[in-house]
Design an enzyme around this catalytic site. Structure first.
Site, PDB file in Angstrom:
ATOM      1  N   PHE A   1       0.822  -1.202   0.000  1.00  0.00           N
ATOM      2  CA  PHE A   1       0.000   0.000   0.000  1.00  0.00           C
ATOM      3  C   PHE A   1       0.861   1.259   0.000  1.00  0.00           C
ATOM      4  O   PHE A   1       1.856   1.350   0.723  1.00  0.00           O
ATOM      5  CB  PHE A   1      -0.909  -0.027   1.229  1.00  0.00           C
ATOM      6  CG  PHE A   1      -1.833   1.151   1.364  1.00  0.00           C
ATOM      7  CD1 PHE A   1      -2.692   1.498   0.338  1.00  0.00           C
ATOM      8  CD2 PHE A   1      -1.838   1.913   2.523  1.00  0.00           C
ATOM      9  CE1 PHE A   1      -3.554   2.574   0.461  1.00  0.00           C
ATOM     10  CE2 PHE A   1      -2.698   2.990   2.663  1.00  0.00           C
ATOM     11  CZ  PHE A   1      -3.552   3.325   1.625  1.00  0.00           C
TER      12      PHE A   1
ATOM     13  N   SER B   1       3.404  -6.430   2.670  1.00  0.00           N
ATOM     14  CA  SER B   1       2.114  -5.843   3.033  1.00  0.00           C
ATOM     15  C   SER B   1       1.002  -6.404   2.148  1.00  0.00           C
ATOM     16  O   SER B   1       0.786  -7.618   2.117  1.00  0.00           O
ATOM     17  CB  SER B   1       2.202  -4.315   2.943  1.00  0.00           C
ATOM     18  OG  SER B   1       1.066  -3.705   3.473  1.00  0.00           O
ATOM     19  N   LEU B   2       0.293  -5.550   1.415  1.00  0.00           N
ATOM     20  CA  LEU B   2      -0.738  -6.038   0.501  1.00  0.00           C
ATOM     21  C   LEU B   2      -0.123  -6.868  -0.621  1.00  0.00           C
ATOM     22  O   LEU B   2      -0.781  -7.752  -1.183  1.00  0.00           O
ATOM     23  CB  LEU B   2      -1.514  -4.860  -0.098  1.00  0.00           C
ATOM     24  CG  LEU B   2      -2.408  -4.068   0.851  1.00  0.00           C
ATOM     25  CD1 LEU B   2      -3.102  -2.933   0.108  1.00  0.00           C
ATOM     26  CD2 LEU B   2      -3.451  -4.966   1.517  1.00  0.00           C
TER      27      LEU B   2
ATOM     28  N   HIS C   1       6.645  -1.549  10.098  1.00  0.00           N
ATOM     29  CA  HIS C   1       6.086  -2.309   8.979  1.00  0.00           C
ATOM     30  C   HIS C   1       7.154  -2.586   7.919  1.00  0.00           C
ATOM     31  O   HIS C   1       7.155  -3.655   7.293  1.00  0.00           O
ATOM     32  CB  HIS C   1       4.918  -1.518   8.383  1.00  0.00           C
ATOM     33  CG  HIS C   1       4.051  -2.296   7.451  1.00  0.00           C
ATOM     34  ND1 HIS C   1       3.682  -3.608   7.675  1.00  0.00           N
ATOM     35  CD2 HIS C   1       3.473  -1.950   6.266  1.00  0.00           C
ATOM     36  CE1 HIS C   1       2.906  -4.023   6.687  1.00  0.00           C
ATOM     37  NE2 HIS C   1       2.778  -3.049   5.819  1.00  0.00           N
TER      38      HIS C   1
ATOM     39  N   ASP D   1       5.604  -9.134   6.290  1.00  0.00           N
ATOM     40  CA  ASP D   1       4.584  -8.483   7.120  1.00  0.00           C
ATOM     41  C   ASP D   1       3.273  -8.324   6.349  1.00  0.00           C
ATOM     42  O   ASP D   1       2.829  -7.200   6.045  1.00  0.00           O
ATOM     43  CB  ASP D   1       5.057  -7.125   7.613  1.00  0.00           C
ATOM     44  CG  ASP D   1       4.385  -6.719   8.916  1.00  0.00           C
ATOM     45  OD1 ASP D   1       3.971  -7.617   9.667  1.00  0.00           O
ATOM     46  OD2 ASP D   1       4.275  -5.520   9.198  1.00  0.00           O
TER      47      ASP D   1
END
Length: 626
Positions: free
Chosen positions: A234, A309-310, A439, A332
């Site tokens: 993201f 992430s995404l 993150h 993550d």
């Protein structure tokens, strides 16, 4: 649920004259969810109804009776005659005064449309009832009714050439944790691109496309090499930053094809839109791999997808479409809209032959994080507990309603809470970089693991608290895996899924750390207050001091502590003992070490050192092998 009495009847369409009293009675009835359910189900049972007309449009007066509309019994209505009249207009005949409604609710799903003076009331097949402010009018209320599923299987779909169709049926939407999820944008609007890096390209790159396959043929892509895809998350990009840096490093240390996947236009804006869009990204990656299989007879067993992430869930979507992919690494994986959802929605061990995951910002209460807590691979690594990374700002800031709203809008927040075993610092102004730091550590760890193959050893343990207590040392008979790039070299990686591994890292690059148990047997004065330290000197000139104990010290006592040393044991040049006094310590006090045991927790190897005599505070004592 009752419509506010302040709302007057609509003046946008004709309606019978009524008194004020009858108006309230007639207007309240349509807002019962039960009524909407009756209308919808009854219409579907009517096999003789005109197929083109799939919904009722309220024209100002809907009777309380389920059997009558404007005084006429429903059973006696001739749909062929009323279709196209003011009683039951076609969709293209209804005045579309409010384009906002047209954007939010597709006409195929609309079941009730009621025009009032200040707002419009809509209901769709799923039973979602909303009010919409009319142009120039104040908003009366939004989301006046909770989500009520009349037909859980109803939904929309978006179809794109080459990629197929995407539905918003469960589990993609309408389930706990994903009520607001919807359909993805088109791949063209996201401007998805694939950039190739190889030894031949050097610091440059080549843009290749599965649609224009000649770009692959004319590139330096080699089917005999392994191919690694890297997918950002993201609010990120694949055209610069960490994705490009990792590709450049990979082609430097290995003979591989590294492909950076960019979907920046689909990953920005509102977070929920990016959640929907990653499905198309995964489908595009799968289409690209299919093209490689057709053109070069590439085998999925030579494919590795790395997603942050995404991007981790996009990698999972690609793996769900192309069976047999050798490896997927989740850095993550994003938690919101994925935590606790079915495996089809998120990254899952079945998406590849081997799935390894690094958790660096898991949302474990009271920590505010954006990563997943639960295991989602064969090997799941939780460095530093998986939530709070050393070197980032470890602060506790109360979560407010505004923070939740900011995150829902896709903007980063910074409310970080410390793990229970850490002492929190005083709260200060929110800093978005704090959340980003935690993150992002996952892909920073992976980057450094390429350069330091032995620096991120993970230990099997039930919880991080157990790991900190030392009860999970040393490694079991089958050994321990390395977190990061070389995790696939662990022999027992596929014995079972959802295996948890814990480790501690350094606070600064290269973040490497080796766990040791250090025991000191003290000599010198019988009783003194002070602080004991062990100092390690590396062959590269790096020196690090570690505190063992601070307080009342006794001659002949043994003091033990688990220490994470940031120097590779193979590179330790010398070890020193150093103690410091406090304000009450006598100036003539002398302390020394009778013996020091340093146990490497990877293999249990014990190194024993001895001191020579006693020293004054602040003066290092060189330790030599006994």
């Amino acid at each position: 649920m009752v419509l506010p009495r302040s709302l007057s009847r609509s003046n946008s369409l004709p309606h019978p004259a009524v008194t004020a009293k009858s108006h309230v009675a007639d207007c309240a009835a349509p807002f019962s969810i039960g009524k909407f359910a009756t209308l919808t189900l009854q219409e579907r049972r009517d096999k003789n109804a005109e197929k083109e007309h799939k919904r009722y449009h309220s024209l100002g007066n809907i009777s309380r009776s389920n059997d009558k509309i404007n005084g006429a019994p429903r059973s006696k209505l001739d749909t062929a005659k009323v279709l196209g009249t003011a009683l039951c207009p076609r969709i293209n005949e209804v005045p579309l005064l409010e384009p906002l409604v047209c954007k939010k609710i597709a006409h195929e799903r609309l079941t009730v449309l009621l025009f009032l003076e200040d707002c419009i009331i809509t209901a769709c097949q799923e039973g979602l009832i909303c009010t919409w402010a009319r142009p120039g009018k104040a908003m009366i209320g939004i989301w006046i009714a909770a989500l009520y599923l009349l037909d859980p299987t109803a939904g929309e779909k978006a179809c794109y050439q080459r990629l197929g169709c995407f539905s918003d049926k469960p589990p993609w939407a309408g389930i706990p944790g994903r009520f607001l999820a919807g359909l993805p944008d088109s791949p063209e609007s996201m401007n998805i691109s694939f950039t190739l890096y190889t030894k031949e390209t050097g610091n440059n790159s080549q843009v290749i496309s599965a649609i224009h396959s000649s770009t692959i043929k004319d590139s330096h892509f080699c089917s005999r090499r392994k191919t690694r895809f890297i997918v950002h998350g993201f609010m990120s990009t694949g055209k610069r930053g960490w994705v490009v840096e990792m590709c450049l490093l990979l082609v430097e240390v290995e003979d591989v094809n590294c492909i950076a996947v960019d979907w920046e236009d689909g990953a920005k804006g509102i977070y929920i839109s990016a959640v929907n869009n990653l499905r198309v990204v995964g489908a595009e990656i799968a289409y690209f791999i299919n093209t490689l299989m057709k053109m070069f007879r590439c085998c999925p067993s030579h494919i590795h997808i790395i997603g942050h992430s995404l991007g981790a869930h996009a990698a999972g979507e690609a793996g769900r479409r192309i069976r047999g992919i050798q490896r997927i690494t989740g850095l993550d994986p994003a938690g919101p809209f994925f935590e606790g959802t079915p495996p089809k929605v998120r990254l899952d061990p079945t998406d590849a032959r081997f799935v390894d995951v690094i958790h660096s910002n898991a949302a474990q209460f009271p920590t505010v994080g954006v990563g997943m807590v639960n295991t989602t691979g064969h090997l799941d690594f939780y460095p530093n507990g998986g939530s709070i990374m050393p070197g980032c700002d470890d602060v506790i800031i109360p979560v407010t309603k505004k923070d939740c709203q900011i995150f829902a809008e896709g903007k980063p927040t910074s409310n970080i809470a410390a793990l229970p075993h850490r002492k929190p610092e005083p709260a200060r102004a929110p800093d978005a970089n704090s959340l980003i730091c935690h993150h992002s550590r996952s892909h920073q760890f992976y980057f450094q693991s390429i350069l330091h193959p032995n620096g991120f050893l993970g230990y099997p343990c039930r919880t991080y608290e157990f790991f900190q207590s030392g009860i999970c040392f040393p490694c079991p008979r089958e050994g321990c895996p390395m977190m990061g790039h070389y995790a696939d070299q662990f022999p027992a990686k596929l014995e079972k899924i959802n295996q948890k591994y814990f480790l501690n890292t350094g606070a600064h690059p290269p973040y490497t750390s080796w766990s040791h148990r250090i025991s000191i047997k003290l000599s010198g004065m019988k009783k003194v207050r002070g602080e004991l330290n062990i100092v390690f000197h590396g062959t590269d000139g790096f020196t690090k001091q570690y505190e063992i104990i601070c307080g009342l010290l006794h001659q002949g006592s043994i003091y033990t502590k688990y220490v994470n040393v940031e120097i590779n044991p193979r590179n330790i040049e010398k070890v020193e003992f150093l103690w410091n006094k406090n304000i009450l310590t006598q100036l003539w006090a002398r302390l020394g070490t009778e013996m020091v045991h340093i146990i490497n927790e990877e293999d249990g190897h014990v190194s024993t050192y001895c001191g020579n005599g006693n020293v004054k505070y602040g003066i290092p004592q060189l330790l030599t092998p006994c």
